[in-house]
Design an enzyme around this catalytic site. Structure first.
Site, PDB file in Angstrom:
ATOM      1  N   GLU A  19      92.598 111.081  22.517  1.00  0.00           N
ATOM      2  CA  GLU A  19      93.413 111.851  21.565  1.00  0.00           C
ATOM      3  C   GLU A  19      94.484 110.969  20.923  1.00  0.00           C
ATOM      4  O   GLU A  19      94.766 111.098  19.723  1.00  0.00           O
ATOM      5  CB  GLU A  19      94.053 113.063  22.253  1.00  0.00           C
TER       6      GLU A  19
ATOM      7  N   GLY B 254      81.834 134.938  -2.994  1.00  0.00           N
ATOM      8  CA  GLY B 254      82.868 134.196  -2.291  1.00  0.00           C
ATOM      9  C   GLY B 254      82.490 133.933  -0.852  1.00  0.00           C
ATOM     10  O   GLY B 254      81.542 134.525  -0.339  1.00  0.00           O
TER      11      GLY B 254
ATOM     12  N   THR C 247      84.044 142.830   0.887  1.00  0.00           N
ATOM     13  CA  THR C 247      83.777 144.210   1.268  1.00  0.00           C
ATOM     14  C   THR C 247      85.039 145.051   1.103  1.00  0.00           C
ATOM     15  O   THR C 247      85.003 146.162   0.559  1.00  0.00           O
ATOM     16  CB  THR C 247      83.281 144.261   2.727  1.00  0.00           C
TER      17      THR C 247
ATOM     18  N   GLY D 190      84.255 136.400   4.777  1.00  0.00           N
ATOM     19  CA  GLY D 190      85.578 136.765   5.267  1.00  0.00           C
ATOM     20  C   GLY D 190      86.690 136.698   4.248  1.00  0.00           C
ATOM     21  O   GLY D 190      87.858 136.837   4.585  1.00  0.00           O
TER      22      GLY D 190
HETATM   23  P1  ADP Z   1      83.719 139.591   3.326  1.00  0.00           P
HETATM   24  O1  ADP Z   1      83.061 140.858   2.946  1.00  0.00           O
HETATM   25  O2  ADP Z   1      84.128 138.763   2.160  1.00  0.00           O
HETATM   26  O3  ADP Z   1      82.950 138.782   4.320  1.00  0.00           O
HETATM   27  P2  ADP Z   1      85.587 141.373   4.490  1.00  0.00           P
HETATM   28  O4  ADP Z   1      85.982 142.187   3.343  1.00  0.00           O
HETATM   29  O5  ADP Z   1      84.595 141.969   5.418  1.00  0.00           O
HETATM   30  O6  ADP Z   1      85.084 139.949   4.052  1.00  0.00           O
HETATM   31  O7  ADP Z   1      86.897 140.967   5.271  1.00  0.00           O
HETATM   32  C1  ADP Z   1      86.992 141.082   6.658  1.00  0.00           C
HETATM   33  C2  ADP Z   1      88.387 141.472   7.060  1.00  0.00           C
HETATM   34  O8  ADP Z   1      89.301 140.411   6.792  1.00  0.00           O
HETATM   35  C3  ADP Z   1      88.925 142.640   6.286  1.00  0.00           C
HETATM   36  O9  ADP Z   1      88.552 143.843   6.854  1.00  0.00           O
HETATM   37  C4  ADP Z   1      90.423 142.415   6.367  1.00  0.00           C
HETATM   38  O10 ADP Z   1      90.921 142.876   7.589  1.00  0.00           O
HETATM   39  C5  ADP Z   1      90.535 140.913   6.365  1.00  0.00           C
HETATM   40  N1  ADP Z   1      90.807 140.403   5.018  1.00  0.00           N
HETATM   41  C6  ADP Z   1      90.022 139.585   4.293  1.00  0.00           C
HETATM   42  N2  ADP Z   1      90.587 139.284   3.123  1.00  0.00           N
HETATM   43  C7  ADP Z   1      91.756 139.950   3.082  1.00  0.00           C
HETATM   44  C8  ADP Z   1      92.809 140.062   2.104  1.00  0.00           C
HETATM   45  N3  ADP Z   1      92.743 139.418   0.948  1.00  0.00           N
HETATM   46  N4  ADP Z   1      93.869 140.826   2.412  1.00  0.00           N
HETATM   47  C9  ADP Z   1      93.932 141.480   3.599  1.00  0.00           C
HETATM   48  N5  ADP Z   1      92.987 141.419   4.530  1.00  0.00           N
HETATM   49  C10 ADP Z   1      91.912 140.662   4.296  1.00  0.00           C
HETATM   50 ZN    ZN Z   2      87.816 113.414  19.548  1.00  0.00          ZN
HETATM   51 MG    MG Z   3      81.437 141.584   3.851  1.00  0.00          MG
END
Ligand code: ADP
Ligand code: ZN
Ligand code: MG
Length: 639
Positions: free
Chosen positions: A452, A230, A237, A233
């Protein structure tokens, strides 16, 4: 944006560290306090006056001096004056030397008999008392030893921090995997908002980990590898940690990018170490984050580095070596499944795929609720509308907005987060902080206002564009002003008309400048608009097959791994020229449409620009009456 989020793992570690610091500090303060008490007891009688040692030496060397006797106890001197019975003054030796080292002359050294007696009357008698004051010794020792102990403790703590903070030079061949055992603060599926289908898939994995016997009895093969795929963010993880938390098993995590920094041979040995640790602690989870860093296609970009290849091979070897009942499940996360080496995806390896997607509106609301929970918010905070405005944002972006809102509120001295703080945070995260200090001169302001206004009017008038949400000429981040369009709903697909309207409204800024200030009045204010146009037009042609002459044909770019510099483009120079021509056609058409719209609505353009100059920011409600008069001319219509 994901990187800005303070990682929960990190927070936990800091917490432990600060606990240690706090208790160490407490002990230290107690010791200092104790020593103060002792030394004040030690001083005993406060009647005695304290005099500097230099003064004592000077008076003692003077034949007419007033000192009769100096009693030395360790560092402390007690001075008895001539004609007195008890000491009335105190002093302290300077450093560890004797009084003679500090300048006292032994006037009576070689004298005998009468002469000695006479001499002793003039000069003070020096009497050495055994330092039997235990506390004094303790104090001295403590003063010498404590700083050393403190240093040693501090350094070993630093080393520990450094090792766990992945300092490669210190934990050389060892796996730097962090262990989140069942006793650590747990993340569960409750902490992951939205993404119901991914959670459902993973519930099965949790069940495998919880009761492997159930599956073994039926002869079912337990999955070994689960790949979370995916956008950055989206919570991959977080999701992996939640699986460990739900199953209540140890979680060993390492990031692919850490392997990438390693020296030759270290990566592979670290993989071995990681797997053996996990097996010892089975049932357990190994989590390899950002696995694409080690496992990108071996042939792409002219072959991966040797080190990466060794690491990747070791991962494959370890996974193949698992018994069915090893109880270890390997999870991995990646933003780029298409870049992964196919060998990783074969049966028995990462054969389970779980897609983690960008959140939809209702999921965004849930995520916002998770991150605003526990923060004081005012009643006017409207998370629903924030969820509506943030189409395309990841969970990490939303967490970032919540954090920025809290920071903004704190900076402004608010007791609770207001809706204004939330809006400010959203815009800050999306574009960058407002630059109130940057003064624009009147001419620049006027150009920006027209620019704008141009975006806003073209966007408003075109039938397949999103509604205008807000226009501002307050500079923010790198931009002079901003026009926000509100995506009315989440859409996964955009049709060609919608995309063409996006191109045209992006051109609206520069076309308004041209219309008002003349053909040659080209400013740099539109450079990011033009970049966006170029990027979108290119992807429409080479990725979406939306060209006129190249309809339904796609031309994968080099970055997809479809071809390399050595193999060259998989199409002729002539086709390349055609692609360029199609891209130009799209951007020319967009410029033309924007221009036609603005020509037909010149009065509205002037009015909107004037309002912007007067008020700087106009919200949806204030824009509506101005934009109402704008019309779509037939020559800008597409269908
Ligand atoms: P990825 O590993 O996909 O890049 P992370 O798991 O590191 O993303 O997500 C980063 C942070 O974003 C998490 O620690 C959390 O705070 C927030 N976050 C991301 N997705 C969610 C979710 N579905 N629900 C709550 N918090 C989320
Ligand atoms: Zn512009
Ligand atoms: Mg990650």
């Amino acid at each position: 944006m994901a990187d800005k989020i303070p990682n929960k793992n990190l927070g936990q570690k800091n917490n432990n560290a600060s606990n240690t610091i706090r208790s160490a500090l407490f002990i230290f303060i107690m010791i200092c306090f104790g020593m103060l008490l002792i030394s004040s007891l030690n001083q005993g009688d406060k009647q005695k006056t304290e005099v500097p040692i230099s003064d004592v030496i000077r008076r003692a060397n003077d034949p007419d001096g007033d000192i009769a006797k100096i009693t030395v106890t360790g560092q402390n001197l007690e001075i008895t004056l001539k004609g007195k019975d008890t000491p009335t003054e105190v002093s302290r030796k300077d450093g560890s030397g004797t009084l003679y080292d500090q300048g006292l002359k032994n006037h009576c050294l070689d004298l005998e008999g009468e002469e000695l007696k006479e001499c002793e009357e003039k000069y003070p008698v020096i009497e050495y008392k055994e330092d039997n004051n235990v506390w004094g010794i303790v104090l001295d020792v403590a003063l010498t030893v404590l700083p050393i102990v403190a240093l040693v403790v501090f350094f070993s703590w630093m080393m520990k921090q450094a090792t766990s903070a992945n300092n490669q030079s210190m934990a050389f061949g060892k796996s730097r995997a962090k262990l989140y055992g069942p006793d650590k603060k747990k993340v569960t599926f409750k902490d992951v908002a939205g993404n119901e289908s991914a959670k459902q898939d993973l519930t099965e994995i949790v069940d495998f980990l919880k009761s492997p016997k159930k599956y073994e009895k039926l002869g079912a093969k337990i999955p070994r590898g689960v790949l979370l795929a995916g956008d950055p963010g989206t919570g991959k993880t977080l999701m992996a940690r939640a699986v460990a938390g739900e199953a209540n098993v140890p979680f060993f995590s390492i990031s692919g990018s850490e392997f990438a920094e390693m020296f030759v041979g270290v990566g592979a040995s670290r993989v071995r170490d990681l797997f053996s640790k996990a097996k010892k602690n089975a049932p357990s989870i190994i989590f390899i984050d950002e696995i694409d860093a080690v496992a990108h296609k071996r042939d792409a970009r002219g072959g991966a580095g040797r080190e990466d290849e060794q690491t990747l091979n070791q991962i494959l070897v370890e996974m193949d070596g698992f018994d069915n009942d090893s109880g270890v499940i390997v999870m991995a996360a990646t933003n780029r499944v298409d870049m992964l080496d196919k060998a990783l995806l074969r049966p028995g390896r990462f054969d389970r795929h779980v897609n983690v997607t960008l959140p939809e509106r209702k999921d965004r609301l849930e995520i916002l609720k998770v991150h605003f929970k526990g923060k004081p918010v005012e009643a006017d905070v409207d998370l629903e509308s924030l969820a509506k405005k943030t189409a395309g944002s990841s969970g990490a972006d939303l967490a970032n907005i919540a954090n920025e809102a809290a920071i903004t509120a704190a900076r402004e001295g608010h007791k609770a987060i207001s809706n204004h703080d939330v809006t400010e945070a959203f815009e800050r995260v999306a574009i960058g902080p407002e630059r109130k200090s940057k003064v624009m001169n009147e001419k620049e302001r006027k150009i920006t206002a027209y620019h704008e206004a141009g975006h806003a009017i073209v966007g408003h008038v075109l039938p397949d564009s999103d509604p205008v949400h807000k226009v501002t000429i307050i500079p923010r981040g790198q931009t002079g002003g901003v026009t926000w369009f509100l995506p009315p709903e989440d859409r996964n697909y955009k049709n060609i008309y919608e995309l063409k309207d996006v191109l045209a409204r992006a051109m609206g800024g520069r076309m308004a400048e041209k219309l008002v200030f003349g053909t040659d009045a080209v400013t740099t204010g539109a450079s990011s608009d033009l970049k966006n146009v170029a990027a979108l037009a290119k992807s429409m042609i080479i990725e979406e097959g939306m060209g006129v002459g190249l309809r339904n044909i796609v031309f994968p770019g080099e970055e997809t791994g479809y071809y390399t510099i050595t193999t060259g483009k998989p199409y002729s120079e002539k086709t390349a020229e055609l692609i360029d021509a199609e891209i130009k056609k799209l951007s020319d058409e967009a410029a033309k449409r924007a221009e036609e719209v603005l020509k037909a609505n010149k009065t509205t353009l002037d009015k909107l620009a004037a309002e912007l100059l007067a008020h700087e920011t106009l919200e949806e409600a204030e824009l509506a009456p101005i934009l109402k008069s704008a019309k779509l001319p037939t020559n800008a219509k597409l269908h």
